[in-house]
Design an enzyme around this catalytic site. Structure first.
Site, PDB file in Angstrom:
ATOM      1  N   GLY A  25       0.827  -1.211   0.000  1.00 23.08           N
ATOM      2  CA  GLY A  25       0.000   0.000   0.000  1.00 23.08           C
ATOM      3  C   GLY A  25       0.856   1.254   0.000  1.00 23.08           C
ATOM      4  O   GLY A  25       2.092   1.184  -0.099  1.00 23.08           O
ATOM      5  N   PHE A  26       0.194   2.382   0.120  1.00 20.08           N
ATOM      6  CA  PHE A  26       0.873   3.674   0.096  1.00 20.08           C
ATOM      7  C   PHE A  26       1.934   3.761   1.216  1.00 20.08           C
ATOM      8  O   PHE A  26       3.147   3.850   0.935  1.00 20.08           O
ATOM      9  CB  PHE A  26      -0.200   4.765   0.196  1.00 20.08           C
ATOM     10  CG  PHE A  26       0.257   6.086   0.720  1.00 20.08           C
ATOM     11  CD1 PHE A  26       1.379   6.724   0.180  1.00 20.08           C
ATOM     12  CD2 PHE A  26      -0.444   6.717   1.745  1.00 20.08           C
ATOM     13  CE1 PHE A  26       1.794   7.958   0.671  1.00 20.08           C
ATOM     14  CE2 PHE A  26      -0.028   7.953   2.225  1.00 20.08           C
ATOM     15  CZ  PHE A  26       1.092   8.563   1.701  1.00 20.08           C
ATOM     16  N   THR A  29      -6.213  -2.692  -2.076  1.00 20.91           N
ATOM     17  CA  THR A  29      -5.958  -1.287  -2.461  1.00 20.91           C
ATOM     18  C   THR A  29      -4.487  -1.063  -2.792  1.00 20.91           C
ATOM     19  O   THR A  29      -4.138  -0.012  -3.316  1.00 20.91           O
ATOM     20  CB  THR A  29      -6.366  -0.325  -1.324  1.00 20.91           C
ATOM     21  OG1 THR A  29      -5.726  -0.757  -0.114  1.00 20.91           O
ATOM     22  CG2 THR A  29      -7.866  -0.309  -1.131  1.00 20.91           C
ATOM     23  N   GLY A  30      -3.652  -2.020  -2.463  1.00 19.64           N
ATOM     24  CA  GLY A  30      -2.224  -1.873  -2.763  1.00 19.64           C
ATOM     25  C   GLY A  30      -1.958  -2.220  -4.215  1.00 19.64           C
ATOM     26  O   GLY A  30      -2.857  -2.660  -4.943  1.00 19.64           O
ATOM     27  N   LYS A  46     -13.598  -7.274   9.371  1.00 21.89           N
ATOM     28  CA  LYS A  46     -12.843  -8.536   9.505  1.00 21.89           C
ATOM     29  C   LYS A  46     -11.340  -8.281   9.399  1.00 21.89           C
ATOM     30  O   LYS A  46     -10.546  -8.878  10.118  1.00 21.89           O
ATOM     31  CB  LYS A  46     -13.259  -9.521   8.412  1.00 21.89           C
ATOM     32  CG  LYS A  46     -14.600 -10.177   8.643  1.00 21.89           C
ATOM     33  CD  LYS A  46     -14.836 -11.207   7.541  1.00 21.89           C
ATOM     34  CE  LYS A  46     -16.155 -11.926   7.719  1.00 21.89           C
ATOM     35  NZ  LYS A  46     -16.455 -12.797   6.556  1.00 21.89           N
ATOM     36  N   THR A  47     -10.958  -7.404   8.472  1.00 15.59           N
ATOM     37  CA  THR A  47      -9.520  -7.130   8.305  1.00 15.59           C
ATOM     38  C   THR A  47      -8.937  -6.545   9.582  1.00 15.59           C
ATOM     39  O   THR A  47      -7.880  -6.971  10.049  1.00 15.59           O
ATOM     40  CB  THR A  47      -9.302  -6.184   7.105  1.00 15.59           C
ATOM     41  OG1 THR A  47      -9.711  -6.864   5.920  1.00 15.59           O
ATOM     42  CG2 THR A  47      -7.850  -5.761   6.978  1.00 15.59           C
ATOM     43  N   TYR A  91     -14.736   1.128   9.703  1.00 10.95           N
ATOM     44  CA  TYR A  91     -13.317   1.469   9.834  1.00 10.95           C
ATOM     45  C   TYR A  91     -13.026   1.942  11.262  1.00 10.95           C
ATOM     46  O   TYR A  91     -12.138   1.409  11.935  1.00 10.95           O
ATOM     47  CB  TYR A  91     -12.981   2.566   8.825  1.00 10.95           C
ATOM     48  CG  TYR A  91     -11.532   2.984   8.784  1.00 10.95           C
ATOM     49  CD1 TYR A  91     -10.553   2.137   8.267  1.00 10.95           C
ATOM     50  CD2 TYR A  91     -11.130   4.247   9.238  1.00 10.95           C
ATOM     51  CE1 TYR A  91      -9.216   2.535   8.202  1.00 10.95           C
ATOM     52  CE2 TYR A  91      -9.809   4.654   9.174  1.00 10.95           C
ATOM     53  CZ  TYR A  91      -8.853   3.797   8.660  1.00 10.95           C
ATOM     54  OH  TYR A  91      -7.529   4.196   8.590  1.00 10.95           O
ATOM     55  N   LYS A 109     -10.978  -0.269  13.926  1.00 15.79           N
ATOM     56  CA  LYS A 109      -9.671   0.168  14.453  1.00 15.79           C
ATOM     57  C   LYS A 109      -9.714   0.313  15.975  1.00 15.79           C
ATOM     58  O   LYS A 109      -8.710   0.076  16.661  1.00 15.79           O
ATOM     59  CB  LYS A 109      -9.280   1.510  13.812  1.00 15.79           C
ATOM     60  CG  LYS A 109      -8.882   1.389  12.338  1.00 15.79           C
ATOM     61  CD  LYS A 109      -7.489   0.799  12.178  1.00 15.79           C
ATOM     62  CE  LYS A 109      -7.012   0.847  10.742  1.00 15.79           C
ATOM     63  NZ  LYS A 109      -5.653   0.344  10.564  1.00 15.79           N
ATOM     64  N   TYR A 154      -4.030  -8.257  24.584  1.00 17.61           N
ATOM     65  CA  TYR A 154      -2.925  -9.219  24.423  1.00 17.61           C
ATOM     66  C   TYR A 154      -1.713  -8.775  25.254  1.00 17.61           C
ATOM     67  O   TYR A 154      -0.950  -9.596  25.748  1.00 17.61           O
ATOM     68  CB  TYR A 154      -2.525  -9.355  22.948  1.00 17.61           C
ATOM     69  CG  TYR A 154      -3.271 -10.443  22.209  1.00 17.61           C
ATOM     70  CD1 TYR A 154      -4.589 -10.270  21.811  1.00 17.61           C
ATOM     71  CD2 TYR A 154      -2.662 -11.660  21.916  1.00 17.61           C
ATOM     72  CE1 TYR A 154      -5.285 -11.268  21.134  1.00 17.61           C
ATOM     73  CE2 TYR A 154      -3.343 -12.665  21.237  1.00 17.61           C
ATOM     74  CZ  TYR A 154      -4.653 -12.461  20.853  1.00 17.61           C
ATOM     75  OH  TYR A 154      -5.334 -13.455  20.189  1.00 17.61           O
TER      76      TYR A 154
HETATM   77  P1  NAD Z   1      -3.513   1.663   1.541  1.00 16.33           P
HETATM   78  O1  NAD Z   1      -4.906   1.307   1.194  1.00 16.33           O
HETATM   79  O2  NAD Z   1      -2.649   2.268   0.496  1.00 16.33           O
HETATM   80  O3  NAD Z   1      -2.743   0.388   2.122  1.00 16.33           O
HETATM   81  C1  NAD Z   1      -3.374  -0.657   2.789  1.00 16.33           C
HETATM   82  C2  NAD Z   1      -2.772  -1.963   2.275  1.00 16.33           C
HETATM   83  O4  NAD Z   1      -3.380  -3.066   2.962  1.00 16.33           O
HETATM   84  C3  NAD Z   1      -3.040  -2.188   0.782  1.00 16.33           C
HETATM   85  O5  NAD Z   1      -1.858  -2.591   0.139  1.00 16.33           O
HETATM   86  C4  NAD Z   1      -4.090  -3.285   0.767  1.00 16.33           C
HETATM   87  O6  NAD Z   1      -4.064  -4.061  -0.415  1.00 16.33           O
HETATM   88  C5  NAD Z   1      -3.728  -4.056   2.015  1.00 16.33           C
HETATM   89  N1  NAD Z   1      -4.850  -4.831   2.576  1.00 16.33           N
HETATM   90  C6  NAD Z   1      -6.114  -4.410   2.817  1.00 16.33           C
HETATM   91  N2  NAD Z   1      -6.837  -5.391   3.360  1.00 16.33           N
HETATM   92  C7  NAD Z   1      -6.000  -6.472   3.488  1.00 16.33           C
HETATM   93  C8  NAD Z   1      -6.155  -7.785   3.976  1.00 16.33           C
HETATM   94  N3  NAD Z   1      -7.346  -8.215   4.450  1.00 16.33           N
HETATM   95  N4  NAD Z   1      -5.099  -8.614   3.944  1.00 16.33           N
HETATM   96  C9  NAD Z   1      -3.894  -8.208   3.442  1.00 16.33           C
HETATM   97  N5  NAD Z   1      -3.683  -6.977   2.962  1.00 16.33           N
HETATM   98  C10 NAD Z   1      -4.727  -6.112   2.984  1.00 16.33           C
HETATM   99  O7  NAD Z   1      -3.603   2.604   2.816  1.00 16.33           O
HETATM  100  P2  NAD Z   1      -2.461   3.393   3.596  1.00 16.33           P
HETATM  101  O8  NAD Z   1      -2.819   4.817   3.532  1.00 16.33           O
HETATM  102  O9  NAD Z   1      -1.132   2.943   3.173  1.00 16.33           O
HETATM  103  O10 NAD Z   1      -2.754   2.906   5.087  1.00 16.33           O
HETATM  104  C11 NAD Z   1      -1.951   1.933   5.727  1.00 16.33           C
HETATM  105  C12 NAD Z   1      -2.421   1.779   7.164  1.00 16.33           C
HETATM  106  O11 NAD Z   1      -2.296   3.026   7.852  1.00 16.33           O
HETATM  107  C13 NAD Z   1      -3.879   1.348   7.288  1.00 16.33           C
HETATM  108  O12 NAD Z   1      -3.996   0.416   8.331  1.00 16.33           O
HETATM  109  C14 NAD Z   1      -4.596   2.623   7.646  1.00 16.33           C
HETATM  110  O13 NAD Z   1      -5.743   2.395   8.398  1.00 16.33           O
HETATM  111  C15 NAD Z   1      -3.535   3.370   8.442  1.00 16.33           C
HETATM  112  N6  NAD Z   1      -3.764   4.826   8.387  1.00 16.33           N
HETATM  113  C16 NAD Z   1      -3.522   5.527   7.245  1.00 16.33           C
HETATM  114  C17 NAD Z   1      -3.777   6.905   7.224  1.00 16.33           C
HETATM  115  C18 NAD Z   1      -3.518   7.753   5.999  1.00 16.33           C
HETATM  116  O14 NAD Z   1      -3.803   8.957   6.026  1.00 16.33           O
HETATM  117  N7  NAD Z   1      -2.978   7.242   4.931  1.00 16.33           N
HETATM  118  C19 NAD Z   1      -4.298   7.533   8.360  1.00 16.33           C
HETATM  119  C20 NAD Z   1      -4.564   6.762   9.481  1.00 16.33           C
HETATM  120  C21 NAD Z   1      -4.276   5.416   9.504  1.00 16.33           C
END
Ligand code: NAD
Ligand code: UDP
Length: 315
Positions: free
Chosen positions: A11-12, A36-37, A90-91, A144, A148, A158
């Site tokens: 992902g990002f 989403t990755g 679930k995730t 979401y 979280k 845990y």
């Molecule tokens: P993103 O969507 O780019 O990355 C999430 C990654 O998780 C993707 O590569 C997706 O394919 C993978 N994924 C989703 N569900 C999955 C599953 N069930 N099993 C395996 N892989 C799975 O989002 P991001 O912005 O990179 O966010 C990464 C994390 O940081 C997330 O947990 C998000 O909640 C948290 N976060 C991000 C932000 C932000 O502003 N970007 C803010 C708060 C929290």
């Protein structure tokens, strides 16, 4: 050399973390289901012999021998996490149980990428970690936010019950290169709209605020959090307190891109938080961390990334 598991590594944010930890001489396992990755985010790492890519969904158990775990897997943009809200829950929940089980068996540290969304539409401003939030548990963002929140409950349980070494960071809006251009987040939407001279879609009147952090600052904080003393578990806010309204953001992006785009107004989505800004006193004290990249510098780097992406017609 440590062997480090990063869920959501394609992902990002995950792809930046994979890159940083590899560059520092670690062995990295990137686990992702590619919801989403994208392989585009990690293709430059594939030839590194210390990088391993695993297609796996964290709602199913995963076994590996690792020294540290960063748990990032979860769709993060409102558009994507609302496509299949049950899967989002679930995730967060089953994924946390599986990864915490792994950390417990291996006796290793695990960091949870939590979010400012645990504060919901906050009545306290700026938000401190002891604020318990204002979340609508039956609204469209609940899958979401509550997912979280429950993940934080699982992490702390845990830790108390089994002594698992946990680290929880609450990430505020983060932006930068490798954001998914189709995930509907405000920074990527506005930049792509500006670069293509399309209308800039401001939801509501644009007076709602967010505080935008550049991704490099976040990665630095994640690493610092991981090496803190085991007794500091968090949660700790990680964000940039520089607060801007959505309308101001649109104007800055039009200005920086020299775009001919016009701002248009669309309905505000349900439960869209009105204000958001982190109080980062705890991060300053415990991690000796504060963001270094201001919004001008960060937006310019992000715009340059999307310019290249549009040129390659790869979006
Ligand atoms: P993103 O969507 O780019 O990355 C999430 C990654 O998780 C993707 O590569 C997706 O394919 C993978 N994924 C989703 N569900 C999955 C599953 N069930 N099993 C395996 N892989 C799975 O989002 P991001 O912005 O990179 O966010 C990464 C994390 O940081 C997330 O947990 C998000 O909640 C948290 N976060 C991000 C932000 C932000 O502003 N970007 C803010 C708060 C929290
Ligand atoms: N937003 C907007 N236009 C867009 C996308 C988002 O005005 O094209 C607004 C959205 O309503 C919210 C803010 O920008 O008020 C941030 O949205 P984003 O989805 O990036 O993140 P979050 O709401 O999760 O903070």
């Amino acid at each position: 050399m440590k062997r480090i598991l990063i869920t959501g590594g394609a992902g990002f944010i995950g792809s930046h973390l994979c890159e940083r930890l590899l560059n520092e001489g670690n062995d990295v396992i990137c686990l992702d289901n590619f919801f989403t990755g994208s392989k585009r985010n990690i293709v430059h790492l594939i030839d590194n012999k210390y990088f391993e890519l695993v297609r796996h969904d964290i709602i199913d158990p995963f076994k590996a021998e690792v020294d540290e775990i960063y748990n990032l897997a979860c769709p993060a943009s409102p558009v994507h996490y609302q496509i299949n809200p049950i899967k989002t829950v679930k995730t967060s929940v089953m994924g946390a149980i599986n990864m915490l089980g792994l950390a417990k068996r291996l006796k290793v540290k695990i960091l949870q990428a939590s979010t400012s969304e645990v504060y919901g539409d906050p009545e306290l401003h700026p938000q401190t970690e002891d604020y318990r939030g204002n979340v609508n548990c039956i609204g469209p963002r609940a899958c979401y936010d509550e997912g979280k929140r429950l993940a934080e409950t699982l992490f702390t349980s845990y830790n108390r019950q089994n002594g698992v070494k946990i680290k929880i960071i609450r990430i505020f809006n983060t932006y930068g290169p490798r954001m998914n251009p189709h995930d509907g987040r405000v920074v990527s939407n506005f930049i792509v709209q500006a670069l293509t001279n399309s209308d800039i879609t401001v939801y509501g009147d644009g007076c709602q605020t967010r505080s935008f952090q550049y991704v490099d600052d976040l990665i630095c904080a994640m690493e610092k959090m991981m090496i803190t003393d085991d007794c500091f578990t968090g949660p700790v806010n990680i964000g940039n307190p520089e607060e801007v309204s959505v309308k101001e953001l649109a104007e800055k992006i039009i200005d920086f891109t020299g775009s001919k785009s016009k701002i248009i107004y669309k309905p505000l989505p349900a439960d869209d938080p009105v204000r958001r800004r982190p109080d980062i006193s705890l991060a300053k004290e415990k991690l000796s961390w504060q963001p270094k990249v201001g919004i001008h510098e960060g937006l310019k780097k992000t715009i340059a990334y999307f310019e290249e992406l549009l040129k390659s017609e790869n979006i």
